[in-house]
Enzyme design. Structure first.
Site, PDB file in Angstrom:
ATOM      1  N   HIS A 190       0.809  -1.219   0.000  1.00 19.98           N
ATOM      2  CA  HIS A 190       0.000   0.000   0.000  1.00 19.98           C
ATOM      3  C   HIS A 190       0.841   1.267   0.000  1.00 19.98           C
ATOM      4  CE1 HIS A 190      -3.727  -2.172   0.394  1.00 19.98           C
ATOM      5  NE2 HIS A 190      -3.293  -2.802   1.465  1.00 19.98           N
TER       6      HIS A 190
ATOM      7  N   GLU B 170      -6.517 -12.167   5.924  1.00 19.54           N
ATOM      8  CA  GLU B 170      -7.284 -10.916   5.984  1.00 19.54           C
ATOM      9  C   GLU B 170      -8.556 -10.957   5.141  1.00 19.54           C
ATOM     10  OE1 GLU B 170      -4.684  -7.806   4.624  1.00 19.54           O
ATOM     11  OE2 GLU B 170      -3.625  -9.161   3.276  1.00 19.54           O
TER      12      GLU B 170
ATOM     13  N   ASP C  92      -8.585  -5.185   6.153  1.00 21.96           N
ATOM     14  CA  ASP C  92      -9.144  -5.911   5.010  1.00 21.96           C
ATOM     15  C   ASP C  92     -10.152  -6.957   5.446  1.00 21.96           C
ATOM     16  OD1 ASP C  92      -8.069  -5.077   2.357  1.00 21.96           O
ATOM     17  OD2 ASP C  92      -6.157  -5.348   3.372  1.00 21.96           O
TER      18      ASP C  92
END
Length: 262
Positions: free
Chosen positions: A48, A152, A178
């Site tokens: 990310h 996740e 997530d």
């Protein structure tokens, strides 16, 4: 020269708590500050954060010799990508979105040389062998490599028992953000259903004798996970720490200088 020891791997296998921080600003200066701040481990994030292979190499070079162990998270668990990170000198990788035992087995193979795995032999070109200064790297590397897989999604949770049965995984990490989104609670990892799932997964990981980890800024959840036996917990993120500090400074300055009419 001998292969560098992996203190993070040794610690989580010994059952010692390891505190961590996320590095998402992709800035070497801040990595250097963070690596000497007192955390046991820091994550150089490429999923990310805007890190590429070259910036990851720079981070690994900076973090070498600092107290915090560098954990690298790739954008996805591709064998070719993991190979590059290992050659860059990463000894611990955290792979996101693991959802099956077969995927976990592929990751174990990705960090292992033949005949046990599929990692390509090219360490002479990389930092991993200190450019051949570690003459027995090919035979000793695996003992110091650490594989963390990230659960996740609901699919990952459903496959957790099978994933835990895969030999060669050093730790299982829960990703609350997530997981919350996949469970229909996007932006709310503290939802009761999500919290219950996290705790159930953590207990299952620990019961299997595997190191359990999590990233959460929720102090209550941090304590709860630590109390049930989690071994690596990331509590902070450089992006939010910096953003909050800057916004707080601006608010304080504006109140002082503009609010008073000056």
């Amino acid at each position: 020269m001998q292969i560098p020891k992996n203190p993070f791997k040794a610690a989580i296998h010994a059952g010692e708590m390891q505190t961590g921080c996320w590095l998402g600003l992709a800035e070497p200066y801040l990595a250097e500050i963070s690596g000497s701040a007192g955390f046991d481990w820091v994550v150089v994030d490429a999923e990310h954060a805007p890190n590429d292979l070259r910036s990851i190499v720079t981070h690994l070079q900076i973090l070498d010799g600092l107290p915090s162990h560098a954990v690298v998270r790739p954008p996805i668990g591709e064998t070719w990508m993991i190979k590059q990170y290992l050659e860059a000198g990463a000894q611990t990788v955290l792979v996101p979105m693991v959802e099956s035992a077969e995927q976990a087995r592929q990751l174990v193979r990705a960090i292992s040389y033949p005949p046990h795995g599929t990692r390509g032999v090219g360490s002479a070109l990389g930092r991993s062998s200190r450019f051949t200064a570690i003459p027995d790297y090919l035979n000793t590397a695996h003992a110091e490599l650490c594989l963390l897989v990230q659960i996740e999604t609901r699919a990952g949770v459903a496959a957790l028992d099978d994933i835990l049965a895969v030999d060669g995984i050093d730790g299982v990490f829960i990703g609350p953000a997530d997981l919350a989104a996949d469970m229909g609670h996007i932006g709310n990892p503290g939802a009761p259903e999500v919290h219950a799932t996290i705790i159930t997964c953590m207990r299952k990981i620990i019961a299997a004798g595997t190191a359990a980890g999590i990233l959460t800024t929720d102090a209550k959840l941090q304590s709860e996970c630590a109390e049930i036996g989690a071994r690596f917990i990331a509590t902070s993120i450089d992006v939010t720490l910096f953003a909050n500090a800057m916004r707080g400074a601006a608010t304080q300055t504006n109140a002082h200088l503009k609010g008073s009419g000056k």
